[in-house]
Design a protein around this motif. Structure first.
Motif, PDB file in Angstrom:
ATOM      1  N   THR A 145     -28.747 -32.065  -0.210  1.00 46.73           N
ATOM      2  CA  THR A 145     -28.129 -31.395  -1.376  1.00 46.73           C
ATOM      3  C   THR A 145     -26.617 -31.313  -1.239  1.00 46.73           C
ATOM      4  N   ALA A 146     -26.068 -31.787  -0.117  1.00 42.96           N
ATOM      5  CA  ALA A 146     -24.612 -31.919  -0.020  1.00 42.96           C
ATOM      6  C   ALA A 146     -24.112 -33.033  -0.938  1.00 42.96           C
ATOM      7  N   TYR A 152     -27.369 -31.891  -8.427  1.00 43.10           N
ATOM      8  CA  TYR A 152     -27.398 -31.786  -9.895  1.00 43.10           C
ATOM      9  C   TYR A 152     -28.823 -31.956 -10.427  1.00 43.10           C
ATOM     10  N   TYR A 153     -29.522 -32.958  -9.914  1.00 46.58           N
ATOM     11  CA  TYR A 153     -30.868 -33.231 -10.437  1.00 46.58           C
ATOM     12  C   TYR A 153     -31.907 -32.250  -9.897  1.00 46.58           C
ATOM     13  N   ASN A 209     -22.556 -32.255 -15.794  1.00 46.43           N
ATOM     14  CA  ASN A 209     -22.204 -31.322 -16.861  1.00 46.43           C
ATOM     15  C   ASN A 209     -22.378 -29.898 -16.325  1.00 46.43           C
ATOM     16  N   PHE A 210     -21.263 -29.197 -16.111  1.00 51.35           N
ATOM     17  CA  PHE A 210     -21.336 -27.862 -15.526  1.00 51.35           C
ATOM     18  C   PHE A 210     -21.904 -26.837 -16.497  1.00 51.35           C
ATOM     19  N   ASP A 211     -21.768 -27.075 -17.791  1.00 50.08           N
ATOM     20  CA  ASP A 211     -22.385 -26.167 -18.766  1.00 50.08           C
ATOM     21  C   ASP A 211     -23.897 -26.230 -18.660  1.00 50.08           C
ATOM     22  N   HIS A 212     -24.429 -27.435 -18.467  1.00 48.54           N
ATOM     23  CA  HIS A 212     -25.869 -27.587 -18.285  1.00 48.54           C
ATOM     24  C   HIS A 212     -26.324 -26.903 -16.988  1.00 48.54           C
ATOM     25  N   LEU A 213     -25.556 -27.075 -15.925  1.00 49.69           N
ATOM     26  CA  LEU A 213     -25.905 -26.453 -14.653  1.00 49.69           C
ATOM     27  C   LEU A 213     -25.999 -24.939 -14.778  1.00 49.69           C
TER      28      LEU A 213
END
Length: 480
Positions: A145-146, A152-153, A209-213
């Motif tokens: 996850t680094a 993200y996924y 997409n940080f909004d999605h995150l």
């Protein structure tokens, strides 16, 4: 030996009870070469008639079936074999996932970033097992996850997994919270374009997409706090919430009632909930009635046996840092803390003494507690320890006779520390942070390092004494 025969041999040995690690590594090498050569990629035009499918096409289809079957076998190993084999299976699957991203099976010449999320989903599902703890696998998965694309996924998959869980069992909840504790929270502006698992040199760039995150995180957490939790998972949830999740929630004030309910549960859960409330008060201007009454009721003898007691003292010091608080309120805290020193371990007595001293420095009117004329002693103390409302405890009419009693403590360091009430107070507050994590071993070690003053005993012969004639002279010695 051709690839088909090698694959059959590896499948045969995987079914044995022996050491299957060489088989896993052999399959990894085989499909690494197959993927790099694009021997199972679908970049050919499918024939409309079965009779027109040539041998090469049949070979590609067969290799693809073997590749999918290998992945399923590795998932099975990850769930059933001993930990070392599970870790090897996880590493191999992530290696193959990386290669498939760089050399896509569904390659059609599109210049788009590709991540085989359909391969990642069963891995995440296995990590969130409902049958056994997967802490060792989560620790290994944390390394992957680094990579920004993997992280993200994973966050993209979590809502689809969690929303289907109305009330999972405790094992699943612990695995999920462990995953939350180990994987990073993506932050905008802290990107490393080269740190992607499936990136191709000179290929398309991965964009997240940080909004999605943020939306995925909030959706997941809104479901998790509605689950029914045991004391252990409730505590684990609060730790993850406070240390990782809370700064990223869109509406953190919605947690107020949840945290206040947790505050009534006692023990470590109450301490962690108190920290959450303090964060909401400090960062989000939360106003909640009777918060000081809740804090006051947490100071019980049992607090000295909890893991997070240092956190309680630190947070209480922050809550009571304002000089605008009522002296009656602060006096109640000072008196309750003084009473607890009579049953507290030595290392905690040091903290409490500093705490009381700081409260007196902030509120000079509390000096009357040091030697109150009507404060009474043990048998006539007006303070009501059992009163839950600090303003009704009559602490302002009492005195800190407990600190006088501590001056006779068996430990010299405690007795000396308690004598601060007999001397002029310092101009600045004591720094509690230096001793918040002290243990009984620290106190013992400190006492052992102290130099003891040596008292020398010698026997000196006295000077000549005059005795009457005829008396027997006896040797006298003096002890000096």
């Amino acid at each position: 030996m051709n690839i088909a025969l090698l694959i059959f041999y590896m499948y045969y040995f995987l079914q044995s009870e022996g050491n299957i690690q060489p088989c896993i590594l052999a399959l990894e090498m085989i499909f690494t070469e197959v993927l790099k050569r694009r021997e199972i990629s679908r970049d050919f035009t499918a024939a409309s008639n079965e009779q027109e499918i040539n041998a090469e096409t049949k070979y590609r289809i067969w290799l693809q079936e073997c590749y999918e079957d290998t992945f399923m076998r590795l998932l099975s190993i990850m769930s059933k074999h001993k930990p070392s084999m599970q870790l090897q299976a996880l590493s191999t699957m992530m290696k193959l996932l990386s290669l498939e991203g760089k050399y896509p099976i569904d390659y059609r010449g599109k210049e788009e970033y590709y991540f085989p999320v359909q391969k990642l989903r069963p891995i995440v599902l296995e990590l969130l097992s409902s049958e056994r703890s997967t802490d060792h696998l989560l620790a290994r998965f944390q390394e992957f996850t680094a990579y920004e694309d993997v992280l993200y996924y994973v966050w993209k998959l979590l809502p689809t997994i969690i929303l289907n869980k109305k009330q999972p069992n405790e094992i699943f909840i612990k695995n999920f919270l462990s995953l939350m504790d180990k994987i990073p929270i993506p932050k905008q502006g802290l990107r490393n374009k080269e740190l992607v698992l499936c990136g191709r040199e000179g290929g398309p760039v991965f964009v997240q997409n940080f909004d999605h995150l943020r939306r995925w995180l909030n959706r997941v957490w809104s479901v998790v706090i509605r689950w029914e939790h045991s004391t252990a998972t409730h505590q684990q949830l609060l730790v993850v919430l406070l240390e990782r999740i809370l700064p990223h929630l869109d509406k953190p004030l919605l947690l107020t009632d949840y945290l206040m309910d947790s505050l009534d549960m006692g023990g470590a859960v109450s301490l962690l909930a108190l920290q959450g409330i303090f964060i909401l008060i400090k960062n989000h201007n939360l106003e909640y009635p009777n918060i000081y009454g809740k804090l006051y009721s947490m100071f019980e003898p049992e607090i000295f046996h909890t893991k997070y007691k240092a956190r309680l003292f630190y947070l209480s010091d922050m809550f009571l840092s304002s000089t605008h608080l009522s002296e009656h309120l602060v006096a109640a805290f000072a008196k309750r803390l003084a009473r607890l020193t009579l049953v507290a371990p030595p290392q905690d007595i040091h903290i409490i003494l500093m705490f009381i001293g700081n409260l007196i420095l902030r509120h000079p009117g509390l000096k009357r507690l040091i030697n109150h004329p009507t404060g009474g002693e043990v048998c006539s103390d007006p303070y009501i320890m059992e009163e839950r409302d600090p303003l009704k405890s009559q602490a302002i009419e009492s005195s800190l006779w407990e600190l006088q009693a501590l001056q006779n403590h068996i430990l010299p360091s405690v007795a000396t520390a308690a004598k601060f009430i007999n001397m002029p107070l310092p101009s600045v507050e004591w720094d509690m942070s230096k001793i918040l994590e002290n243990s009984a071993d620290d106190i013992f070690e400190k006492e052992m390092k102290k130099k003891v003053k040596e008292i020398t005993l010698t026997f000196d012969k006295p000077q000549s004494l005059a005795f009457p004639k005829g008396e027997k002279v006896t040797q006298y010695w003096t002890l000096t």
